[in-house]
Scaffold this active site. Structure first.
Site, PDB file in Angstrom:
ATOM      1  N   ILE A 164      -2.838  -4.104  27.285  1.00 41.10           N
ATOM      2  CA  ILE A 164      -1.719  -3.790  26.391  1.00 41.10           C
ATOM      3  C   ILE A 164      -2.374  -3.763  25.014  1.00 41.10           C
ATOM      4  CG2 ILE A 164       0.488  -4.525  25.430  1.00 41.10           C
ATOM      5  CD1 ILE A 164       1.050  -6.003  28.050  1.00 41.10           C
ATOM      6  N   PRO A 165      -2.625  -2.584  24.478  1.00 35.49           N
ATOM      7  CA  PRO A 165      -3.558  -2.430  23.347  1.00 35.49           C
ATOM      8  C   PRO A 165      -3.009  -2.823  21.973  1.00 35.49           C
ATOM      9  CG  PRO A 165      -2.683  -0.304  23.952  1.00 35.49           C
ATOM     10  CD  PRO A 165      -2.134  -1.295  24.953  1.00 35.49           C
ATOM     11  N   CYS A 166      -2.791  -4.114  21.791  1.00 36.94           N
ATOM     12  CA  CYS A 166      -2.299  -4.602  20.501  1.00 36.94           C
ATOM     13  C   CYS A 166      -3.320  -4.375  19.389  1.00 36.94           C
ATOM     14  CB  CYS A 166      -1.917  -6.074  20.599  1.00 36.94           C
ATOM     15  SG  CYS A 166      -3.228  -7.148  21.189  1.00 36.94           S
ATOM     16  N   HIS A 167      -4.588  -4.214  19.751  1.00 43.76           N
ATOM     17  CA  HIS A 167      -5.623  -3.962  18.746  1.00 43.76           C
ATOM     18  C   HIS A 167      -5.454  -2.597  18.074  1.00 43.76           C
ATOM     19  CE1 HIS A 167      -7.168  -2.288  22.517  1.00 43.76           C
ATOM     20  NE2 HIS A 167      -7.831  -1.428  21.760  1.00 43.76           N
TER      21      HIS A 167
END
Length: 157
Positions: free
Chosen positions: A125-128
């Site tokens: 889950i690409p929170c970056h």
């Protein structure tokens, strides 16, 4: 029953968690958890092995999308944010404001940031990929150096 596997990655030790056939967590650890290491000859689930393989492909620049079943606990709002994060394409970024607008809650910019910080399955889950609207790289639970590394990996100059 929850199963875990910890391995060394380019950003440090990552711990993958799985329960009932779904990934429930991916987090950066301060040190390796010896009880979750392959060197212990522990039988890990096929899902943990697949997640490990896909993450290694990601770090090698050979994977741009993850194909793993996820299950995460959180508030309805957090889940809404985490679902929106999964729509951010590889190599692109969005602002916290963009995510707030995407979930039809444009005044919830700070709350989006807080939900982003509680993401239970980082990278996948690409929170970056969420940055400040002025382009600053801020707000990452693992530190801005890790966030910069992941963004550079996905968008090499």
């Amino acid at each position: 029953m929850t199963h875990h596997y910890t391995f060394q990655s380019p950003i440090g030790f990552l711990k993958i968690s799985e329960e009932n056939g779904s990934l429930t967590g991916l987090s950066l650890q301060k040190k390796q958890d010896p009880s979750a290491s392959l060197s212990q000859n522990i039988r890990h689930s096929d899902l943990l092995y697949e997640a490990f393989q896909q993450l290694n492909e990601y770090f090698a620049g050979k994977r741009t999308h993850f194909d793993l079943p996820l299950h995460y606990n959180g508030t309805a709002f957090q889940k809404q944010v985490w679902n929106a994060l999964q729509e951010i394409p590889y190599g692109e970024t969005r602002s916290y404001e963009d995510i707030a607008v995407r979930i039809d809650n444009p005044k919830a910019v700070r709350a989006v940031g807080q939900a982003n910080g509680k993401n239970p399955v980082m990278i996948i889950i690409p929170c970056h990929r969420v940055i400040h609207k002025n382009g600053d790289i801020t707000g990452f639970a693992c530190g801005t150096d890790v966030k910069k590394y992941l963004l550079a990996l996905e968008h090499p100059v």
